[in-house]
Motif scaffolding. Structure first.
Motif, short mmCIF file in Angstrom:
data_model
loop_
_atom_site.label_atom_id
_atom_site.label_comp_id
_atom_site.label_asym_id
_atom_site.label_seq_id
_atom_site.Cartn_x
_atom_site.Cartn_y
_atom_site.Cartn_z
N LYS A 13 5.44 22.00 25.55
CA LYS A 13 6.62 22.06 24.49
C LYS A 13 7.64 20.73 24.90
O LYS A 13 8.03 20.38 23.99
CB LYS A 13 7.36 23.45 24.47
N ASP A 73 9.25 26.68 18.05
CA ASP A 73 8.31 27.30 17.39
C ASP A 73 8.86 28.87 17.23
O ASP A 73 9.95 29.01 17.52
CB ASP A 73 6.85 27.43 18.08
N ASP A 74 8.16 29.65 16.56
CA ASP A 74 8.56 30.90 16.03
C ASP A 74 8.74 32.12 16.96
O ASP A 74 9.14 33.00 16.60
CB ASP A 74 7.94 31.45 14.67
N ARG A 75 8.32 31.69 18.01
CA ARG A 75 8.42 32.75 19.34
C ARG A 75 9.79 32.25 20.26
O ARG A 75 9.86 33.28 21.13
CB ARG A 75 7.19 32.70 20.18
N ASP A 76 10.37 31.20 19.78
CA ASP A 76 11.47 30.70 20.80
C ASP A 76 12.69 31.69 20.45
O ASP A 76 13.68 31.15 19.63
CB ASP A 76 11.77 29.46 20.65
N GLU A 136 10.81 20.62 14.85
CA GLU A 136 10.49 21.70 14.03
C GLU A 136 11.41 22.83 14.25
O GLU A 136 11.21 23.94 14.45
CB GLU A 136 9.01 21.96 14.48
N ARG A 139 11.62 26.39 12.62
CA ARG A 139 10.58 27.51 12.97
C ARG A 139 11.31 28.42 13.99
O ARG A 139 10.72 29.60 14.14
CB ARG A 139 9.39 26.88 13.58
#
Length: 891
Positions: A13, A73-76, A136, A139
């Motif tokens: 990342k 990303d969408d898990r952060d 990004e 997200r």
């Protein structure tokens, strides 16, 4: 956060991507473009956000800043995002121990903001300028987004934050944006301009693809970065990139189909069918999509597709969007393959929705396509006159092809709109018939007769008959329409043209200033821009190019945005701006302004701007050493004059050719060309008025003088050049007067030796008016004379260097010159030197000899390098330095 060792995910990342090969770094989008501490890059898919961030990262590193990169990303969530921030700083700043206490603290979402405060405090204590780039960022889940917002609102002075995403970044940062603490770079800024497209194509293909073809590529893609990249890839794979471009331009059945198919390959069949259905309309709205498809979920599906697929063009703060033209063309071929009743139903629904919202012309087109002809003609009659006011002349001419003669006969208002569209272009002679229909209709009052007089006078202007133009307009000159009428600006434009033709350019500008533009209503920018064009032409006529540019450049930018790059009025602005750029020695800029526009100018421009465009294009070609191309352009201008029965264009072309050949003393060629000029003038002068005759006689006398110079008959050249100079002064043609003064001075100096004083005056005037090329282009001997005068200390024209297009290229990543350590505050100068030598695979002894230090000192520096780079070996240190952007040129 109970561990200090980063996971594989965190390593990936925080690893910055490589800058794309062949990246064109645009100067207007360099790292200094947005000087704010917080920069938000927000645009849809395919706009090159990540490429721009990679460019900025390299620029920041080159300036000595440390750059921390993070791909969100969408898990952060807040905890995971904070761990990523810690590791990003460790990696980007070469500080392996940064945030150790934060990493060892027990992780809990509620305490993440306290730990973020500690992260900010520790960062503030670093002796580094740090740039945090978060790609990004849209997200991020809610908690991660709040943490990023907290960091942006509390960033210390040594931290600059760049966040990129497709949408939604501007809303949390609204306060920062409002107070100027943050800057927003949106999709429109990321779109390539035509000059940047030309530079990009030239960088890729060199002279194999010219500026005109590059501009066509810009038109096809609309400057969309992803579209450009796909097209360039297809061109690179082809044996001949120009042929591939022609195939791409040919339409959906060429290269566009496979390119678009690749973009849509991941869509479900239902989503693809939705795109096919909505491709029927020019612009899209969520409610319109629901009406077209009959699907209540269509707005949500449209929002998802707009966010996730790179095929839409969106506007900030608007629900409206549209399919990219490159994509829509292909989708419409699939739409055409639907059953007839399906297509008719979609057109019918579109007509109903658009008509209910006042979008009458678009509704008329859909009603016509659905087979509802009578309703379509009624809507067209209501809307096309307004379309003329807004400059949509192509739309009106398209309707002319659809309208039966019987419908025109019974709809005078349609005839009026058609007459306007015909008058303002090469079909000007057809306007008379439509005007006759309008005047024969019941209820033709004075206001209608006045508008018809404006139409006919415009047609004569396009016919290059200025005397007839004055005759038609003169009865109405003293009776302007009401000040709140849209015709008030049109009347002022006619008065300005009249004053300019009568040799009173200052009066023309005064008449334009007398119009209160705020009173003419909204949506009439087209008519207003004609006024700007008139003002610019008056300054240009007098030779005041800087004053002309101050009016024309903003008008050009506005016209391109509202009317499009290839609208006739936009092209006329471009032609005048190109002539000004050429005079200022901005040759590449002038060429870019004319690229892929000459065909539009030929069809739908005033003769004056056609002459400007072709003459400028020919002079650019000659300056670049392409004389045969320059002469070909002038021959095209001559052929156009013959085809459109515009003899002044023929005379201008021939006179310009005489000037080109006279500079090389080709006397016989000049004699033949002058003979053709004399024949044209003799054939037409008896049937033309004094204004037309005067302008042609100036060109004729100038050609005779240049021919005498070609024969080196200096005394014979003086009289015709003086006569042409006198006509130019009477007409207040500033540039021509200076050129003729310099040529006459040259002839006098060769004949009698007394030309020095008038030549100095010509040079002084050229310098005053910023006409950098007027003397140089007039005759090669004048350029040499001007150089000698300047070297002798007399007043000269002050030549300026050529200004290239406003783009810069990213420094090459190749290994030319061997490994190179970039300037950075992370490493000391000596450590950078040791790193470069280490990358050459030298031993410690060899490094010591090269760096003029002892082996012990080398070992000490290597230890520091290994610590800063978190490396375990020599090879690992080199690879880490490359990954961090600290080292270039390693094979």
């Amino acid at each position: 956060m109970t561990t200090d060792s980063p996971s594989t995910e965190l390593v990936l990342k925080t690893m910055a991507p490589r800058a794309p090969a062949g990246l064109l770094a645009r100067a207007r989008l360099n790292a200094d473009t947005a000087r704010s501490q917080i920069v938000l890059v927000q645009a849809g898919a395919g706009y090159g956000k990540t490429s721009l961030l990679a460019q900025w990262r390299r620029e920041f590193l080159a300036r000595g800043a440390a750059v921390a990169w993070l791909l969100a990303d969408d898990r952060d969530d807040a905890e995971r995002f904070l761990r990523a921030l810690v590791h990003a700083v460790r990696t980007g700043c070469a500080r392996p121990s940064f945030g150790r206490l934060i990493a060892e603290s027990p992780g809990a979402p509620a305490g993440a903001f306290d730990l973020a405060t500690a992260w900010l405090a520790e960062l503030a204590q670093l002796s580094l300028d740090v740039v945090l780039i978060v790609d990004e960022a849209d997200r991020l889940p809610d908690s991660g987004a709040r943490l990023l917002d907290y960091v942006m609102h509390n960033a210390p002075q040594n931290l600059r934050i760049v966040a990129a995403g497709r949408q939604g970044l501007d809303k949390p940062a609204a306060e920062l944006l409002a107070y100027g603490q943050a800057a927003l770079v949106a999709s429109e800024a990321l779109r390539f301009r035509v000059d940047e497209t030309i530079a990009l194509v030239t960088q890729r293909f060199g002279a194999r693809v010219d500026a005109d073809a590059s501009a066509r590529l810009f038109e096809i893609t609309g400057g969309w970065p992803l579209g450009l990249q796909l097209a360039l890839t297809a061109m690179a794979r082809a044996q001949d990139p120009r042929t591939a471009l022609d195939n791409l331009a040919a339409g959906p059945r060429g290269l566009r189909e496979p390119l678009v198919a690749a973009l849509l390959s991941e869509l479900s069949s239902a989503d693809e069918r939705l795109l096919v259905d909505i491709s029927v309309v020019d612009v899209l709205h969520p409610d319109l999509c629901a009406a077209l498809t009959g699907d209540a979920d269509a707005p949500q599906r449209l929002a998802r597709l707009t966010r996730d697929t790179p095929v839409f063009v969106t506007a900030e703060e608007s629900d409206w969007c549209r399919l990219h033209p490159l994509v829509r063309d292909v989708l419409q071929t699939r739409f055409a393959a639907l059953a007839d009743d399906e297509r008719a139903q979609l057109h019918r629904r579109a007509a109903r929705w658009l008509g209910a919202r006042g979008m009458l012309e678009q509704a008329a087109r859909h009603a016509h396509a659905a087979g509802e002809r009578e309703h379509a003609y009624e809507l067209a009659e209501q809307s096309l006159h307004d379309a003329v006011k807004q400059g949509q002349l192509g739309t009106v001419l398209d309707w002319l092809e659809r309208l039966p003669e019987a419908e025109l006969e019974k709809r005078p208002r349609l005839c009026l709109a058609v007459a306007w569209a015909l008058a303002l272009g090469e079909r000007h002679h057809e306007a008379q018939r439509q005007v006759e229909r309008v005047l024969a209709s019941p209820g033709a009052d004075d206001a209608l007769r006045y508008e018809c007089a404006l139409i006919l006078s415009a047609a004569e202007w396009y016919a290059d008959d200025p005397d007839r133009f004055l005759t038609l307009f003169e009865p109405w000159a003293a009776t302007p329409p009401p000040r709140d009428s849209w015709l008030a600006q049109a009347h002022a434009n006619r008065l300005a043209a009249r004053a300019m033709l009568l040799g009173e350019p200052a009066q023309a500008r005064r008449l334009q200033q007398a119009v209160t533009r705020a009173q003419i209503g909204k949506g009439l920018g087209y008519v207003v821009r004609w006024g700007d064009h008139m003002v610019g032409l008056t300054w240009l006529q007098e030779g005041q190019v800087k004053l002309a540019e101050s009016v024309l450049l903003p008008a050009l930018a506005s016209a391109e945005e509202d009317l499009g790059r290839r609208h006739p009025l936009t092209c006329m602005f471009a032609a005048t701006c190109a002539s000004i750029a050429y005079e200022d020695d901005r040759i590449d800029e002038a060429a870019a302004l004319l690229a892929n526009r000459l065909d539009v100018l030929e069809r739908a421009a005033l003769p004056e701007t056609v002459v400007l465009a072709y003459r400028t294009a020919a002079r650019i070609a000659a300056l670049r050493g392409d004389e045969h191309r320059a002469l070909d352009l002038l021959e095209m201008l001559d052929a156009m004059g013959v085809a459109r029965n515009l003899p002044r264009l023929c005379v201008t072309s021939l006179a310009e050719q005489v000037s080109a050949h006279a500079g090389r003393y080709r006397a016989q060629t000049c004699d033949a060309l002058v003979g053709r000029i004399d024949e044209i003038v003799e054939r037409h002068i008896a049937t033309r008025g004094p204004i037309w005759c005067r302008s042609v006689q100036m060109l004729q006398s100038m050609a005779h003088g240049s021919t005498a110079l070609a024969r080196q008959d200096w005394r014979a050249a003086i009289e015709p050049l003086a006569r042409a100079e006198q006509i130019a002064a009477t007409m207040k043609r500033g540039r021509e007067r200076i050129e003729l003064m310099a040529l006459r001075a040259f002839a006098q100096d060769r004949a009698t030796g007394d030309g020095h004083a008038p030549f100095l005056e010509a040079l002084n005037l050229a310098r005053t008016y910023h006409l950098g090329r007027v003397v140089i282009d007039a005759h090669p001997a004048l350029a040499d004379w001007a150089r000698r005068v300047s070297e002798a200390g007399d007043v000269g024209p002050g030549e300026r260097p050529v200004v290239p297009p406003h783009v810069v290229r990213v420094p090459p990543r190749s290994g030319e010159g061997g490994p190179r350590a970039l300037p950075s505050v992370i490493l000391t100068p000596k450590e950078r030197e040791i790193l470069e030598l280490l990358a050459r695979n030298l031993s410690n002894k060899e490094i010591a000899l090269a760096a003029a230090v002892g082996e012990g000192t080398v070992k000490w520096h290597l230890k520091n390098l290994f610590g800063k780079l978190d490396a375990s070996s020599r090879k690992h240190a080199v690879r880490r330095a490359i990954a961090l952007g600290l080292l270039e040129g390693v094979q």
